[in-house]
Design a protein around this motif. Structure first.
Motif, mmCIF file in Angstrom:
data_model
loop_
_atom_site.group_PDB
_atom_site.id
_atom_site.type_symbol
_atom_site.label_atom_id
_atom_site.label_comp_id
_atom_site.label_asym_id
_atom_site.label_seq_id
_atom_site.Cartn_x
_atom_site.Cartn_y
_atom_site.Cartn_z
ATOM 1 N N PRO A 130 -17.686 -4.636 -0.851
ATOM 2 C CA PRO A 130 -17.818 -4.897 0.584
ATOM 3 C C PRO A 130 -18.844 -5.964 0.935
ATOM 4 O O PRO A 130 -18.784 -6.548 2.018
ATOM 5 C CB PRO A 130 -18.226 -3.530 1.151
ATOM 6 N N ASP A 131 -19.772 -6.226 0.032
ATOM 7 C CA ASP A 131 -20.806 -7.229 0.300
ATOM 8 C C ASP A 131 -20.448 -8.617 -0.217
ATOM 9 O O ASP A 131 -21.223 -9.564 -0.052
ATOM 10 C CB ASP A 131 -22.139 -6.794 -0.327
ATOM 11 N N VAL A 132 -19.265 -8.744 -0.834
ATOM 12 C CA VAL A 132 -18.839 -10.032 -1.381
ATOM 13 C C VAL A 132 -18.215 -10.866 -0.269
ATOM 14 O O VAL A 132 -17.276 -10.423 0.405
ATOM 15 C CB VAL A 132 -17.831 -9.838 -2.530
ATOM 16 N N ALA A 133 -18.735 -12.076 -0.065
ATOM 17 C CA ALA A 133 -18.275 -12.923 1.044
ATOM 18 C C ALA A 133 -16.819 -13.338 0.884
ATOM 19 O O ALA A 133 -16.054 -13.364 1.849
ATOM 20 C CB ALA A 133 -19.172 -14.150 1.167
ATOM 21 N N ASP A 134 -16.429 -13.685 -0.326
ATOM 22 C CA ASP A 134 -15.059 -14.137 -0.581
ATOM 23 C C ASP A 134 -14.511 -13.346 -1.771
ATOM 24 O O ASP A 134 -14.475 -13.841 -2.893
ATOM 25 C CB ASP A 134 -15.053 -15.635 -0.879
ATOM 26 N N PRO A 135 -14.084 -12.098 -1.543
ATOM 27 C CA PRO A 135 -13.726 -11.210 -2.656
ATOM 28 C C PRO A 135 -12.482 -11.649 -3.399
ATOM 29 O O PRO A 135 -11.577 -12.274 -2.833
ATOM 30 C CB PRO A 135 -13.504 -9.867 -1.959
ATOM 31 N N LEU A 136 -12.464 -11.306 -4.676
ATOM 32 C CA LEU A 136 -11.280 -11.526 -5.511
ATOM 33 C C LEU A 136 -10.453 -10.239 -5.559
ATOM 34 O O LEU A 136 -10.923 -9.176 -5.158
ATOM 35 C CB LEU A 136 -11.714 -11.923 -6.923
ATOM 36 N N ARG A 137 -9.232 -10.354 -6.039
ATOM 37 C CA ARG A 137 -8.350 -9.194 -6.135
ATOM 38 C C ARG A 137 -8.442 -8.619 -7.543
ATOM 39 O O ARG A 137 -8.129 -9.302 -8.510
ATOM 40 C CB ARG A 137 -6.921 -9.593 -5.789
ATOM 41 N N VAL A 138 -8.872 -7.377 -7.623
ATOM 42 C CA VAL A 138 -9.097 -6.717 -8.907
ATOM 43 C C VAL A 138 -8.107 -5.571 -9.084
ATOM 44 O O VAL A 138 -7.949 -4.734 -8.190
ATOM 45 C CB VAL A 138 -10.535 -6.175 -8.997
ATOM 46 N N VAL A 139 -7.457 -5.554 -10.231
ATOM 47 C CA VAL A 139 -6.592 -4.439 -10.624
ATOM 48 C C VAL A 139 -7.218 -3.792 -11.850
ATOM 49 O O VAL A 139 -7.476 -4.462 -12.847
ATOM 50 C CB VAL A 139 -5.168 -4.909 -10.947
ATOM 51 N N VAL A 140 -7.486 -2.501 -11.765
ATOM 52 C CA VAL A 140 -8.063 -1.782 -12.890
ATOM 53 C C VAL A 140 -6.953 -1.319 -13.824
ATOM 54 O O VAL A 140 -5.998 -0.675 -13.388
ATOM 55 C CB VAL A 140 -8.878 -0.568 -12.396
ATOM 56 N N VAL A 141 -7.069 -1.677 -15.090
ATOM 57 C CA VAL A 141 -6.119 -1.249 -16.118
ATOM 58 C C VAL A 141 -6.871 -0.308 -17.048
ATOM 59 O O VAL A 141 -7.820 -0.720 -17.713
ATOM 60 C CB VAL A 141 -5.555 -2.455 -16.894
ATOM 61 N N THR A 142 -6.466 0.953 -17.095
ATOM 62 C CA THR A 142 -7.310 1.954 -17.725
ATOM 63 C C THR A 142 -6.508 2.997 -18.491
ATOM 64 O O THR A 142 -5.324 3.193 -18.241
ATOM 65 C CB THR A 142 -8.156 2.673 -16.640
ATOM 66 N N THR A 143 -7.166 3.663 -19.430
ATOM 67 C CA THR A 143 -6.586 4.829 -20.077
ATOM 68 C C THR A 143 -6.767 6.065 -19.210
ATOM 69 O O THR A 143 -6.202 7.115 -19.495
ATOM 70 C CB THR A 143 -7.253 5.085 -21.436
ATOM 71 N N PHE A 144 -7.572 5.941 -18.181
ATOM 72 C CA PHE A 144 -7.807 6.975 -17.183
ATOM 73 C C PHE A 144 -8.366 8.254 -17.778
ATOM 74 O O PHE A 144 -7.954 9.357 -17.442
ATOM 75 C CB PHE A 144 -6.519 7.282 -16.405
ATOM 76 N N ASP A 145 -9.345 8.122 -18.640
ATOM 77 C CA ASP A 145 -9.968 9.315 -19.206
ATOM 78 C C ASP A 145 -11.151 9.785 -18.376
ATOM 79 O O ASP A 145 -11.728 10.830 -18.667
ATOM 80 C CB ASP A 145 -10.398 9.047 -20.652
ATOM 81 N N THR A 146 -11.549 9.013 -17.348
ATOM 82 C CA THR A 146 -12.677 9.401 -16.515
ATOM 83 C C THR A 146 -12.323 9.192 -15.049
ATOM 84 O O THR A 146 -12.320 8.057 -14.556
ATOM 85 C CB THR A 146 -13.938 8.575 -16.863
ATOM 86 N N SER A 170 -15.090 0.570 -4.665
ATOM 87 C CA SER A 170 -15.726 -0.739 -4.818
ATOM 88 C C SER A 170 -14.810 -1.903 -4.490
ATOM 89 O O SER A 170 -15.234 -3.046 -4.530
ATOM 90 C CB SER A 170 -16.256 -0.890 -6.252
ATOM 91 N N GLY A 171 -13.537 -1.620 -4.204
ATOM 92 C CA GLY A 171 -12.665 -2.692 -3.741
ATOM 93 C C GLY A 171 -11.460 -3.019 -4.591
ATOM 94 O O GLY A 171 -10.745 -3.983 -4.297
ATOM 95 N N ALA A 172 -11.193 -2.252 -5.648
ATOM 96 C CA ALA A 172 -10.006 -2.521 -6.461
ATOM 97 C C ALA A 172 -8.746 -2.348 -5.623
ATOM 98 O O ALA A 172 -8.662 -1.451 -4.781
ATOM 99 C CB ALA A 172 -9.966 -1.584 -7.667
ATOM 100 N N VAL A 173 -7.757 -3.211 -5.842
ATOM 101 C CA VAL A 173 -6.515 -3.152 -5.071
ATOM 102 C C VAL A 173 -5.376 -2.514 -5.857
ATOM 103 O O VAL A 173 -4.267 -2.370 -5.336
ATOM 104 C CB VAL A 173 -6.082 -4.547 -4.588
ATOM 105 N N GLY A 174 -5.617 -2.122 -7.105
ATOM 106 C CA GLY A 174 -4.562 -1.503 -7.883
ATOM 107 C C GLY A 174 -5.120 -0.758 -9.076
ATOM 108 O O GLY A 174 -6.237 -1.035 -9.529
ATOM 109 N N PHE A 175 -4.352 0.187 -9.573
ATOM 110 C CA PHE A 175 -4.709 0.967 -10.759
ATOM 111 C C PHE A 175 -3.481 1.121 -11.633
ATOM 112 O O PHE A 175 -2.398 1.424 -11.134
ATOM 113 C CB PHE A 175 -5.220 2.353 -10.368
ATOM 114 N N LEU A 176 -3.664 0.912 -12.906
ATOM 115 C CA LEU A 176 -2.534 0.939 -13.828
ATOM 116 C C LEU A 176 -2.976 1.529 -15.152
ATOM 117 O O LEU A 176 -4.032 1.180 -15.674
ATOM 118 C CB LEU A 176 -2.024 -0.487 -14.042
ATOM 119 N N LEU A 177 -2.165 2.439 -15.685
ATOM 120 C CA LEU A 177 -2.420 2.943 -17.030
ATOM 121 C C LEU A 177 -2.012 1.895 -18.057
ATOM 122 O O LEU A 177 -1.042 1.163 -17.860
ATOM 123 C CB LEU A 177 -1.627 4.220 -17.273
#
Length: 214
Positions: free
Chosen positions: A73-89, A99-106
């Motif tokens: 939220p404090d980033v003036a010109d944010p980028l688009r982040v997609v989290v790619v994870t094993t999702f163990d946590t 924090s602003g991620a726009v996607g989640f993918l296993l």
């Protein structure tokens, strides 16, 4: 238009695999790789890619810190982040959402969903892997008690809420409801304001909590 992507993961084999999948598409090009979070932030700020694919667990800075640095939220010109994870946590993924991620993918979601997530992020939509959505909704429910909207939702807004809860992108919602993409975005924004929520996953959680979707 070519979608420029940065891939950040501490495993070289994973980075190579993601690159092969993405660059098999005519409209996607991997412009950089990063082996840790600090490198990911530095390369992303330098190159300004259209989409950043970020692993949730990396040395130096984890995916949560990277997401906050690039899309917070404090980033003036944010980028688009997609989290790619094993999702163990669960906690890490929920934190990335905040924090602003726009996607989640296993990582085992498959090539088609990976490509779709990149294209959705580039288009300003969000894509959450269906199997991830259930875990996220459970976390959101534990953290945020059910609430009534400050103002009642219209029937059209409820239709949009149901589609969001099913994990559909803005473009998919527009096609299903026969409305424009800009109208969908306007509805989603209005819904979040009425419900006092900050993102699509919380909207989906609200829909499930209030039995607005089967």
């Amino acid at each position: 238009m070519t979608i420029r992507v940065l891939v950040a993961d501490d495993q070289a084999m994973v980075r190579s695999g993601l690159r092969l999948i993405l660059e098999d598409q005519a409209d996607i090009r991997v412009v950089a790789e990063a082996a840790d979070g600090a490198e990911a932030v530095a390369r992303a700020r330098e190159l300004r890619p259209d989409v950043c694919l970020v692993d949730i667990r990396m040395p130096r800075l984890d995916g949560l810190e990277v997401t906050r640095a690039l899309a917070g939220p404090d980033v003036a010109d944010p980028l688009r982040v997609v989290v790619v994870t094993t999702f163990d946590t669960d906690e890490y993924v929920y934190g990335a959402l905040r924090s602003g991620a726009v996607g989640f993918l296993l990582k085992d979601a498959g090539p088609a969903l990976l490509v779709e997530a990149v294209r959705a992020a580039h288009a300003g939509d969000a894509l959450v892997s269906p199997s991830v959505t259930v875990r996220l909704l459970r976390t959101v429910r534990e953290r945020a008690p059910a609430r009534a909207p400050a103002r009642p939702l219209s029937e059209r807004e409820l239709e949009v809420v149901r589609e969001v809860a099913r994990g559909r992108t803005n473009r998919e919602i527009a096609a299903r409801l026969f409305i424009s993409l800009s109208t969908v975005k306007s509805h989603v924004s209005g819904i979040q304001t009425k419900l006092g929520l900050r993102n699509r996953v919380e909207v989906a959680a609200w829909a499930w909590e209030h039995h607005k979707v089967d």
